[in-house]
Structure formats: C-alpha cells, structure tokens
Write a protein that holds these residues in place. Structure first.
Motif, PDB file in Angstrom:
ATOM      1  N   SER A  94       0.783  -1.241   0.000  1.00  0.00           N
ATOM      2  CA  SER A  94       0.000   0.000   0.000  1.00  0.00           C
ATOM      3  C   SER A  94       0.813   1.289   0.000  1.00  0.00           C
ATOM      4  N   PHE A  95       2.133   1.221  -0.055  1.00  0.00           N
ATOM      5  CA  PHE A  95       2.889   2.472  -0.055  1.00  0.00           C
ATOM      6  C   PHE A  95       4.158   2.440  -0.901  1.00  0.00           C
ATOM      7  N   ILE A  96       4.574   1.317  -1.419  1.00  0.00           N
ATOM      8  CA  ILE A  96       5.768   1.245  -2.256  1.00  0.00           C
ATOM      9  C   ILE A  96       5.324   1.189  -3.722  1.00  0.00           C
ATOM     10  N   PRO A  97       5.515   2.290  -4.478  1.00  0.00           N
ATOM     11  CA  PRO A  97       5.065   2.292  -5.873  1.00  0.00           C
ATOM     12  C   PRO A  97       5.913   1.360  -6.734  1.00  0.00           C
ATOM     13  N   VAL A  98       5.232   0.583  -7.582  1.00  0.00           N
ATOM     14  CA  VAL A  98       5.939  -0.343  -8.466  1.00  0.00           C
ATOM     15  C   VAL A  98       5.580  -0.103  -9.937  1.00  0.00           C
ATOM     16  N   SER A  99       4.761   0.908 -10.209  1.00  0.00           N
ATOM     17  CA  SER A  99       4.402   1.215 -11.593  1.00  0.00           C
ATOM     18  C   SER A  99       4.261   2.727 -11.751  1.00  0.00           C
ATOM     19  N   PRO A 100       4.333   3.196 -12.972  1.00  0.00           N
ATOM     20  CA  PRO A 100       4.095   4.627 -13.187  1.00  0.00           C
ATOM     21  C   PRO A 100       2.602   4.945 -13.027  1.00  0.00           C
ATOM     22  N   TRP A 101       2.284   6.229 -12.929  1.00  0.00           N
ATOM     23  CA  TRP A 101       0.895   6.649 -12.830  1.00  0.00           C
ATOM     24  C   TRP A 101       0.166   6.303 -14.115  1.00  0.00           C
ATOM     25  N   SER A 102      -1.106   5.951 -13.980  1.00  0.00           N
ATOM     26  CA  SER A 102      -1.954   5.697 -15.143  1.00  0.00           C
ATOM     27  C   SER A 102      -3.338   6.276 -14.865  1.00  0.00           C
ATOM     28  N   ALA A 103      -4.136   6.384 -15.912  1.00  0.00           N
ATOM     29  CA  ALA A 103      -5.506   6.871 -15.786  1.00  0.00           C
ATOM     30  C   ALA A 103      -6.430   5.842 -16.425  1.00  0.00           C
ATOM     31  N   PRO A 104      -7.316   5.229 -15.649  1.00  0.00           N
ATOM     32  CA  PRO A 104      -8.192   4.197 -16.202  1.00  0.00           C
ATOM     33  C   PRO A 104      -9.043   4.677 -17.376  1.00  0.00           C
ATOM     34  N   ALA A 105      -9.418   5.950 -17.394  1.00  0.00           N
ATOM     35  CA  ALA A 105     -10.287   6.470 -18.449  1.00  0.00           C
ATOM     36  C   ALA A 105      -9.517   7.026 -19.644  1.00  0.00           C
ATOM     37  N   TYR A 106      -8.194   6.956 -19.623  1.00  0.00           N
ATOM     38  CA  TYR A 106      -7.402   7.574 -20.691  1.00  0.00           C
ATOM     39  C   TYR A 106      -7.771   7.043 -22.079  1.00  0.00           C
ATOM     40  N   LYS A 107      -7.861   5.743 -22.210  1.00  0.00           N
ATOM     41  CA  LYS A 107      -8.145   5.140 -23.515  1.00  0.00           C
ATOM     42  C   LYS A 107      -9.509   5.602 -24.049  1.00  0.00           C
ATOM     43  N   THR A 108     -10.503   5.627 -23.181  1.00  0.00           N
ATOM     44  CA  THR A 108     -11.846   6.064 -23.572  1.00  0.00           C
ATOM     45  C   THR A 108     -11.841   7.539 -23.954  1.00  0.00           C
ATOM     46  N   LEU A 109     -11.176   8.378 -23.149  1.00  0.00           N
ATOM     47  CA  LEU A 109     -11.105   9.805 -23.445  1.00  0.00           C
ATOM     48  C   LEU A 109     -10.367  10.063 -24.755  1.00  0.00           C
ATOM     49  N   LYS A 110      -9.346   9.269 -25.024  1.00  0.00           N
ATOM     50  CA  LYS A 110      -8.597   9.421 -26.266  1.00  0.00           C
ATOM     51  C   LYS A 110      -9.488   9.089 -27.465  1.00  0.00           C
ATOM     52  N   GLN A 111     -10.237   8.006 -27.388  1.00  0.00           N
ATOM     53  CA  GLN A 111     -11.147   7.643 -28.479  1.00  0.00           C
ATOM     54  C   GLN A 111     -12.210   8.723 -28.672  1.00  0.00           C
ATOM     55  N   PHE A 112     -12.756   9.238 -27.580  1.00  0.00           N
ATOM     56  CA  PHE A 112     -13.771  10.283 -27.650  1.00  0.00           C
ATOM     57  C   PHE A 112     -13.199  11.541 -28.306  1.00  0.00           C
ATOM     58  N   SER A 113     -12.039  11.985 -27.835  1.00  0.00           N
ATOM     59  CA  SER A 113     -11.399  13.193 -28.359  1.00  0.00           C
ATOM     60  C   SER A 113     -11.074  13.065 -29.843  1.00  0.00           C
ATOM     61  N   GLU A 114     -10.503  11.930 -30.234  1.00  0.00           N
ATOM     62  CA  GLU A 114     -10.146  11.721 -31.637  1.00  0.00           C
ATOM     63  C   GLU A 114     -11.387  11.687 -32.526  1.00  0.00           C
ATOM     64  N   TYR A 115     -12.451  11.051 -32.072  1.00  0.00           N
ATOM     65  CA  TYR A 115     -13.672  10.956 -32.857  1.00  0.00           C
ATOM     66  C   TYR A 115     -14.261  12.354 -33.087  1.00  0.00           C
ATOM     67  N   VAL A 116     -14.309  13.161 -32.031  1.00  0.00           N
ATOM     68  CA  VAL A 116     -14.859  14.518 -32.163  1.00  0.00           C
ATOM     69  C   VAL A 116     -13.966  15.356 -33.080  1.00  0.00           C
ATOM     70  N   GLN A 117     -12.661  15.306 -32.883  1.00  0.00           N
ATOM     71  CA  GLN A 117     -11.752  16.094 -33.729  1.00  0.00           C
ATOM     72  C   GLN A 117     -11.870  15.696 -35.195  1.00  0.00           C
ATOM     73  N   ASN A 118     -11.944  14.407 -35.471  1.00  0.00           N
ATOM     74  CA  ASN A 118     -12.061  13.951 -36.857  1.00  0.00           C
ATOM     75  C   ASN A 118     -13.404  14.333 -37.454  1.00  0.00           C
ATOM     76  N   GLY A 119     -14.452  14.384 -36.639  1.00  0.00           N
ATOM     77  CA  GLY A 119     -15.775  14.743 -37.125  1.00  0.00           C
ATOM     78  C   GLY A 119     -15.968  16.227 -37.374  1.00  0.00           C
ATOM     79  N   LEU A 120     -15.158  17.026 -36.697  1.00  0.00           N
ATOM     80  CA  LEU A 120     -15.286  18.465 -36.903  1.00  0.00           C
ATOM     81  C   LEU A 120     -14.672  18.869 -38.228  1.00  0.00           C
TER      82      LEU A 120
END
Length: 120
Positions: A94-120
């Motif tokens: 519970s206190f010794i980090p063994v991985s870098p920071w990640s964001a569980p929603a990153y992949k979903t947000l990336k797909q959402f952002s790319e879809y909107v940008q491509n649609g504009l």
C-alpha cells in the motif's frame, strides 16, 4: 508532472467548424457511443456540455467539458477540457510504488477526443 498528466492534457483541444450546433451536438453523442471501455454520459445546455466517464460499477473515472461558441461568421468553436480524472498506481504493501501513474479512463477519453476532432 507525471507522464499521464501530459498525455491527458494532450487530448484537450479547441477547434472551429462550419457545422451547426445541432450537428456538433449529435457528433458528441455519437462519440460517446463509439468510445469503448468506460461508459460516457453527457448532459448540459446548448453552450456547455459536461461529460462523465464511469466504469462498469458506475465509479467516476473522469469528468470533462465541451464548450460551444458561435462566431460572427456562423462558425462553431468547440473547446474540450478534462479538469478531473482518476490517477492510479500499482503499489506493494500500500505504499511502495511499483508502476508509473496511469488513468483508467485515458483510452476512452482518447477515443472520444479523436472521434470529435475527426468529425469536426
């Protein structure tokens, strides 16, 4: 700043389109349906759309906004911002980090952002 913070900030954008507000709003709804992983829920007014990405047990992993403004020439400007998202890190005991920071929603947000940008 953690690498994941830079990646999430890179998803934010400001773009201008000749599409109507109704078409742009439909694009947001389509992007929410296309993005996989997290469930995206959109709400708000014609000028400001707020979105939330939740996992399968409805825990919020990210919140974002889409601001719409109409220019003098009839163009629509879209501003996508992600002010809040969950960051995680694998640890031992519970206190010794063994991985870098990640964001569980990153992949979903990336797909959402790319879809909107491509649609504009």
């Amino acid at each position: 700043m953690a690498v994941i913070d830079e990646k999430v900030q890179a998803l934010e954008f400001t773009a201008t389109t000749t599409k109507s507000r109704g078409q742009v709003r439909q694009l947001f709804d389509d992007a929410a349906q296309v993005a996989q992983g997290e469930k995206i829920t959109l709400s708000g007014t014609d000028d400001l759309v707020t979105g939330v990405a939740r996992n399968f047990v409805r825990m919020q992993h990210a919140a974002f906004t889409l601001a719409l403004t109409t220019g003098a020439s009839g163009s629509t400007s879209v501003e996508f911002r992600i002010p809040d998202y969950l960051r995680t890190r694998d640890t031992v005991l519970s206190f010794i980090p063994v991985s870098p920071w990640s964001a569980p929603a990153y992949k979903t947000l990336k797909q959402f952002s790319e879809y909107v940008q491509n649609g504009l």
